[in-house]
Design a protein around this motif. Structure first.
Motif, mmCIF file in Angstrom:
data_model
loop_
_atom_site.group_PDB
_atom_site.id
_atom_site.type_symbol
_atom_site.label_atom_id
_atom_site.label_comp_id
_atom_site.label_asym_id
_atom_site.label_seq_id
_atom_site.Cartn_x
_atom_site.Cartn_y
_atom_site.Cartn_z
ATOM 1 N N ALA A 253 9.471 -19.217 11.173
ATOM 2 C CA ALA A 253 10.000 -20.578 11.262
ATOM 3 C C ALA A 253 8.970 -21.664 10.951
ATOM 4 O O ALA A 253 9.275 -22.643 10.274
ATOM 5 C CB ALA A 253 10.620 -20.844 12.636
ATOM 6 N N ASP A 291 12.560 -17.732 3.977
ATOM 7 C CA ASP A 291 12.232 -17.197 5.301
ATOM 8 C C ASP A 291 13.500 -16.949 6.107
ATOM 9 O O ASP A 291 13.660 -15.897 6.726
ATOM 10 C CB ASP A 291 11.315 -18.170 6.036
ATOM 11 C CG ASP A 291 10.903 -17.651 7.400
ATOM 12 O OD1 ASP A 291 9.878 -16.939 7.474
ATOM 13 O OD2 ASP A 291 11.601 -17.930 8.396
ATOM 14 N N ASN A 292 14.422 -17.910 6.093
ATOM 15 C CA ASN A 292 15.642 -17.793 6.882
ATOM 16 C C ASN A 292 16.560 -16.691 6.376
ATOM 17 O O ASN A 292 17.324 -16.117 7.162
ATOM 18 C CB ASN A 292 16.404 -19.123 6.874
ATOM 19 C CG ASN A 292 15.637 -20.229 7.573
ATOM 20 O OD1 ASN A 292 14.833 -19.965 8.460
ATOM 21 N ND2 ASN A 292 15.860 -21.463 7.145
ATOM 22 N N ASP A 307 14.581 -14.227 17.263
ATOM 23 C CA ASP A 307 13.494 -14.889 16.526
ATOM 24 C C ASP A 307 12.405 -15.402 17.463
ATOM 25 O O ASP A 307 11.214 -15.333 17.141
ATOM 26 C CB ASP A 307 14.050 -16.046 15.691
ATOM 27 C CG ASP A 307 14.820 -15.557 14.480
ATOM 28 O OD1 ASP A 307 14.642 -14.381 14.115
ATOM 29 O OD2 ASP A 307 15.587 -16.346 13.896
#
Length: 369
Positions: A253, A291-292, A307
């Motif tokens: 994140a 990334d997501n 996460d």
């Protein structure tokens, strides 16, 4: 006095003592042993396929898998590390020469702000951040110097590095060839229910494999995307900052944004509007989206960890174990949750009002593979 209970106790103490002594002997080669185990778990499916195609010739299959792991993972990592060390040394020299001055960049941003915004931020005490900027600059310089020092230490201790590398390759060959019998030996030797041992071993293998595969893929993708953006905008040291973004992307994140976001703010504040907007959009929509999208598919899906657990365990693992911690931390967290899930399942099974049906965490090998 020489009762069976006493004999059992003495034997258990002896077993614990020799086990701790063996781990103590292996401690100097912790990194080599750890990465040999991790790479063996990662490349075991490839080894099994090669062994079937080679009609059971285990030695040849293990050797080919070892060579492929060298080409795919180990040699590229060494080359990237060498490039990072070279760029870090150049970064230290530029900071010492005054070519890179974070205080100057901060003052340029402040000078470019509208007067009303400057007054408002001044009342909030934001401009007191200059001391923080100085500390950050000093920290970056010290960190880069430390990296350069470590690189010099590796160069001066070439024999030790080569020894660790040779031990890792040697162990990797035998762990590939004999990994399945060794796992069966562990499963049969550990004083737990066989189903529990099998479940925990499968969980360990799955988490290590998914963490390495997922984090490395995400890091490579984000590093390449960030480096391309910096290169297109004419920012110096694009390869260096790409590698830094790749390393920081190990933190879910927040990772790569720690590099591209300040650069985008600086570009916007100093009048390079379209460059700053382009970098911000690229960072949010492309780097952030990668990334997501990739991390839940490659990491979270297999580890079944939230996460926030991955983030906290990664940071904690890296603070304790260095770069190895990005694998060790999430693995410990996953094993912690797996053990408590097994405990909860057993507790429900022993409960007199336990209901029938499928358990929450089935302790069989078929659940993981």
């Amino acid at each position: 006095m020489n009762t069976p209970q006493l004999q059992r106790l003495v034997f258990l103490l002896l077993l614990a003592g020799v086990t701790l002594a063996f781990l103590w002997v292996l401690a100097p080669f912790f990194g080599a042993v750890f990465w040999a185990m991790a790479l063996a778990l990662l490349f075991n499916p490839l080894y099994q396929r090669l062994r079937r195609r080679l009609k059971g010739r285990a030695n040849l299959a293990a050797l080919l898998t070892l060579l492929l792991s060298l080409v795919i993972v180990i040699l590229p990592m060494i080359m990237i590390g060498a490039s990072l060390i070279d760029d870090a040394t150049s970064f230290v020299q530029r900071m010492r020469a005054g070519e890179i001055n974070l205080r100057s960049y901060f003052q340029q941003i402040v000078a470019a702000l509208p007067g009303w915004l400057t007054d408002w931020l001044g009342r909030l005490g934001v401009f007191n951040l200059e001391s923080l900027i100085d500390k950050l600059s000093s920290g970056l310089l010290q960190g880069s110097q430390l990296l350069a020092t470590r690189a010099l230490a590796i160069g001066q201790n070439t024999f030790q590095f080569l020894l660790q590398f040779a031990v890792m390759l040697y162990l990797l060959f035998f762990l590939l060839r004999d990994g399945v019998p060794l796992s069966r030996l562990v499963r049969d030797s550990v004083p737990l229910a066989r189903s529990h041992t099998q479940y925990l071993l499968n969980k360990f293998a799955t988490v290590v494999r998914a963490t390495i595969k997922g984090n490395v893929v995400v890091a490579i993708v984000q590093g390449i995307l960030g480096s391309l953006a910096f290169w297109a905008l004419g920012i110096k040291g694009a390869v260096f900052w790409g590698v830094v973004m790749a390393i920081l992307s190990l933190l879910p994140a927040v990772g790569a944004a720690l590099v591209w976001a300040p650069v985008a703010i600086y570009l916007l504040a100093t009048g390079s509007i379209w460059q700053g907007v382009a970098l911000a959009l690229w960072g949010v929509l492309v780097i952030g989206l990668s990334d997501n999208v990739l991390r839940p598919i490659l990491v979270g899906k297999d580890t079944k960890l939230p996460d926030y657990i991955v983030l906290i365990s990664t940071i904690g693992g890296m603070s304790l174990f260095g770069i190895n911690g990005f694998v060790i931390g999430p693995t410990i967290a996953a094993m912690f949750m797996a053990c408590w899930a097994l405990f909860r399942h057993d507790d429900r099974q022993r409960s007199p009002d336990a209901q029938g049906g499928e358990p929450d965490v089935p302790p069989s090998a078929d659940d993981e593979h």
